[in-house]
Design an enzyme around this catalytic site. Structure first.
Site, short mmCIF file in Angstrom:
data_model
loop_
_atom_site.label_atom_id
_atom_site.label_comp_id
_atom_site.label_asym_id
_atom_site.label_seq_id
_atom_site.Cartn_x
_atom_site.Cartn_y
_atom_site.Cartn_z
N LYS A 22 -40.85 -52.27 10.94
CA LYS A 22 -41.25 -53.48 10.18
C LYS A 22 -42.22 -53.11 9.06
O LYS A 22 -42.05 -53.53 7.92
CB LYS A 22 -41.92 -54.49 11.12
N ASN A 23 -43.24 -52.33 9.40
CA ASN A 23 -44.30 -52.08 8.41
C ASN A 23 -43.90 -51.08 7.34
O ASN A 23 -44.56 -50.97 6.32
CB ASN A 23 -45.59 -51.68 9.11
N CYS A 115 -56.77 -63.69 9.22
CA CYS A 115 -55.86 -64.05 10.29
C CYS A 115 -56.57 -63.81 11.60
O CYS A 115 -57.72 -63.37 11.62
CB CYS A 115 -54.53 -63.30 10.19
N ARG A 120 -59.50 -59.48 7.02
CA ARG A 120 -58.43 -58.94 6.20
C ARG A 120 -58.61 -59.16 4.69
O ARG A 120 -57.79 -59.82 4.02
CB ARG A 120 -57.08 -59.48 6.68
N PRO A 121 -59.68 -58.60 4.13
CA PRO A 121 -59.91 -58.72 2.68
C PRO A 121 -58.90 -57.90 1.87
O PRO A 121 -58.21 -57.04 2.43
CB PRO A 121 -61.32 -58.14 2.50
N ILE A 122 -58.82 -58.16 0.57
CA ILE A 122 -57.94 -57.34 -0.29
C ILE A 122 -58.74 -56.70 -1.43
O ILE A 122 -58.19 -56.32 -2.45
CB ILE A 122 -56.72 -58.12 -0.85
N ASP A 306 -52.34 -51.06 16.23
CA ASP A 306 -51.18 -51.88 16.60
C ASP A 306 -50.67 -51.58 18.01
O ASP A 306 -49.71 -52.23 18.46
CB ASP A 306 -50.04 -51.71 15.58
N ARG A 398 -41.68 -62.06 15.01
CA ARG A 398 -42.05 -61.57 13.69
C ARG A 398 -41.86 -60.05 13.60
O ARG A 398 -41.59 -59.53 12.52
CB ARG A 398 -43.53 -61.88 13.41
N1 EPU Z 1 -59.64 -53.52 4.40
C1 EPU Z 1 -60.66 -53.78 3.51
N2 EPU Z 1 -60.32 -54.09 2.23
C2 EPU Z 1 -59.04 -54.14 1.80
C3 EPU Z 1 -58.00 -53.88 2.72
C4 EPU Z 1 -58.34 -53.56 4.02
O1 EPU Z 1 -61.83 -53.74 3.88
O2 EPU Z 1 -58.81 -54.42 0.62
C5 EPU Z 1 -59.96 -53.18 5.80
C6 EPU Z 1 -59.35 -54.15 6.80
O3 EPU Z 1 -60.16 -55.29 6.97
C7 EPU Z 1 -59.24 -53.30 8.03
C8 EPU Z 1 -58.91 -51.94 7.47
O4 EPU Z 1 -59.34 -51.96 6.11
O5 EPU Z 1 -60.47 -53.23 8.67
C9 EPU Z 1 -57.46 -51.53 7.54
O6 EPU Z 1 -56.63 -52.55 7.00
P1 EPU Z 1 -55.29 -52.21 6.21
O7 EPU Z 1 -55.45 -52.64 4.80
O8 EPU Z 1 -54.92 -50.79 6.45
O9 EPU Z 1 -54.25 -53.17 6.92
P2 EPU Z 1 -52.95 -53.77 6.25
O10 EPU Z 1 -52.42 -52.79 5.28
O11 EPU Z 1 -53.22 -55.15 5.76
C10 EPU Z 1 -51.18 -52.78 7.91
C11 EPU Z 1 -50.20 -53.31 8.89
C12 EPU Z 1 -50.91 -53.86 10.11
C13 EPU Z 1 -51.76 -52.75 10.72
C14 EPU Z 1 -52.73 -52.20 9.66
C15 EPU Z 1 -53.56 -51.03 10.15
C16 EPU Z 1 -48.32 -54.05 7.53
C17 EPU Z 1 -47.49 -55.16 7.04
N3 EPU Z 1 -49.38 -54.37 8.26
O12 EPU Z 1 -51.99 -53.89 7.50
O13 EPU Z 1 -49.89 -54.24 11.03
O14 EPU Z 1 -52.48 -53.24 11.82
O15 EPU Z 1 -51.98 -51.76 8.50
O16 EPU Z 1 -52.76 -49.99 10.58
O17 EPU Z 1 -48.03 -52.88 7.29
C18 EPU Z 1 -48.93 -55.42 12.83
O18 EPU Z 1 -47.85 -54.88 12.56
O19 EPU Z 1 -49.12 -56.06 13.90
C19 EPU Z 1 -50.05 -55.31 11.88
C20 EPU Z 1 -51.09 -56.14 11.89
#
Ligand code: EPU
Length: 420
Positions: A22-23, A115, A120-122, A306, A398
């Site tokens: 999925k990811n 969530c 989950r900031p960007i 995960d 999902r």
């Molecule tokens: N973070 C920040 N700033 C950002 C982005 C992330 O501080 O701009 C922090 C997050 O808050 C978190 C850490 O960095 O503490 C890691 O987050 P990441 O950005 O790596 O997560 P993601 O890319 O949004 C993906 C997977 C998640 C998985 C995470 C970590 C997808 C669609 N989602 O999320 O998958 O847990 O990487 O490996 O690829 C799941 O499949 O159940 C799931 C939640």
């Protein structure tokens, strides 16, 4: 809302086919927006998240069909705007921002918000876009990134909890159509990032180092259509392996990639679970009594967040104390109180869960809170005596392709109860 009814206590036996990841699939689907030519993606898992991504591609103007695990997309002309109604349903949809910015030099997307598993900031995605020359504006719940051109730059993407997976994907996709060279430092090393780079390179991108903390992207003027097969889902693989261990079963996982799962397989072995690899097949079986182990979630190649919830369900069955520390998402312990309803004894202390394992689990109605927490409850239900009803399994749909059918094929007594 549908639920699963599980009559526990049956050791899983047989062979299960692992689906596409999925990811890995979600950003690869988004990457098809980078070209006006047709793309074909194989081994695309049929999940509500991937179906939702198909709708997003269509809403942006692409033609997209998903049939029997093959996605065909052509994004001849697209718009650079995705509204709240689409983005709020799936946080992963943020990965369309990079391709829109790369191709149109403009992306306007509703901010995804937090969530259940954390804030989950960007901010890191936006930091990357800004480094590539984009002006960022946040207004009315939307983030807008605009650039006259995407210029290669050096960008450090390490954050509070380490690198960001989708942030790395987004910057890689935007920079693929940029001018000059972009270097991402502290890039996420997850296999899903590597799979995206393989796909982008097959579209004509020039990306080196994906899978390591330094990724170099030589921008190109245009990308072309390509065909790709998505890597196997390492989280699904881990989930079934843990389910086999929890039920004292003996199963073979077919089409798996053991090299993507070293940390999980290592912990399973430490817990007294036998893991044998034969090419793309993995045999997992319980040796005898489970042993407690300590687990800390970390960015790849550490133990994946995960799989934390599923591992907790297993360790609840291991006599002794196991300590599970969550380092990626601050509130990813929603499954603890539901596991307690089945008889598990777990205490939360800051970022750690202290699991006093070895208690007998007995079936009860439980509520799924997110995708992986739901998988943990299913595992606990399979190991518990009596009947467990896992409610709100739309979370599971999902991210797991036909989980109930696959478990039934392994001998589990699991039934989907549909509610209108
Ligand atoms: N973070 C920040 N700033 C950002 C982005 C992330 O501080 O701009 C922090 C997050 O808050 C978190 C850490 O960095 O503490 C890691 O987050 P990441 O950005 O790596 O997560 P993601 O890319 O949004 C993906 C997977 C998640 C998985 C995470 C970590 C997808 C669609 N989602 O999320 O998958 O847990 O990487 O490996 O690829 C799941 O499949 O159940 C799931 C939640």
């Amino acid at each position: 809302m549908d639920s699963f009814l599980i009559r526990g206590g049956v050791p899983l036996r047989g062979t299960v086919e692992i689906s596409g990841s999925k990811n890995a699939a979600l950003p690869i689907m988004a990457a098809t927006l980078l070209t006006s030519e047709p793309c074909v993606i194989h081994r695309l898992p049929d999940l509500s998240d991937t179906r939702f991504m198909v709708q997003i591609l269509q809403s942006l103007g692409a033609s997209a069909t998903l049939e029997k695990g093959t996605l065909r997309v052509q994004a001849r002309r697209i718009k650079g705007y995705a509204d709240y109604e689409l983005v709020r349903k799936m946080r992963g949809s943020i990965c369309i921002a990079g391709p829109l910015l790369g191709r149109l030099k403009r992306a306007r997307i509703s901010l995804p918000g937090g969530c259940i598993i954390g804030a989950r900031p960007i901010n890191l995605h936006l930091k990357g876009f800004a480094a590539l020359g984009a002006a960022i504006r946040i207004e009315g719940g939307y983030v807008e990134a605009t650039a006259r051109k995407i210029k290669g730059a050096s960008v450090f993407l390490g954050g509070r909890a380490g690198p960001t997976v989708l942030g790395t994907a987004n910057v890689m996709m935007a920079a693929a159509l940029g001018e000059g060279i972009t270097v991402i430092e502290s890039a996420a090393c997850e296999p899903e990032v590597m799979d995206l780079a393989v796909f982008l390179n097959s579209m004509g991108a020039r990306i080196e180092g994906a899978g390591s903390p330094t990724i170099t992207i030589h921008g190109v003027r245009q990308l072309h259509g390509a065909e790709h097969e998505v890597i196997p889902d390492r989280i699904e693989t881990a989930t079934f392996a843990i389910a086999a261990a929890a039920t004292s079963g003996d199963i073979t996982l077919r089409g798996a990639r053991a090299e993507h799962l070293r940390a999980v397989l290592d912990k399973l072995q430490e817990a007294n679970v036998a893991v044998d690899r034969n090419g793309s097949e993995l045999r997992v079986r319980r040796r005898g009594r489970l042993k407690p182990v300590d687990v800390t979630t970390l960015p790849y190649s550490g133990f994946p967040t995960d799989v934390q919830a599923q591992m907790m369900a297993l360790l609840a069955l291991a006599p002794g104390i196991s300590i599970i520390t969550e380092r990626i998402f601050e509130s990813r312990f929603m499954h603890v109180s539901e596991l307690a309803r089945l008889g598990a004894e777990i205490e939360i202390e800051g970022p750690s869960a202290i699991v006093k394992g070895g208690k007998k689990l007995s079936g009860a109605p439980v509520m799924a809170s997110d995708l992986r927490a739901s998988a943990a409850l299913v595992i606990a239900g399979l190991a518990a005596s009596g009947v467990t009803q896992v409610n709100r399994i739309y979370h599971l749909d999902r991210g797991y392709e036909q989980m109930d059918r696959k478990l039934r094929d392994l001998g589990a007594r699991i039934q989907r109860v549909e509610e209108s």
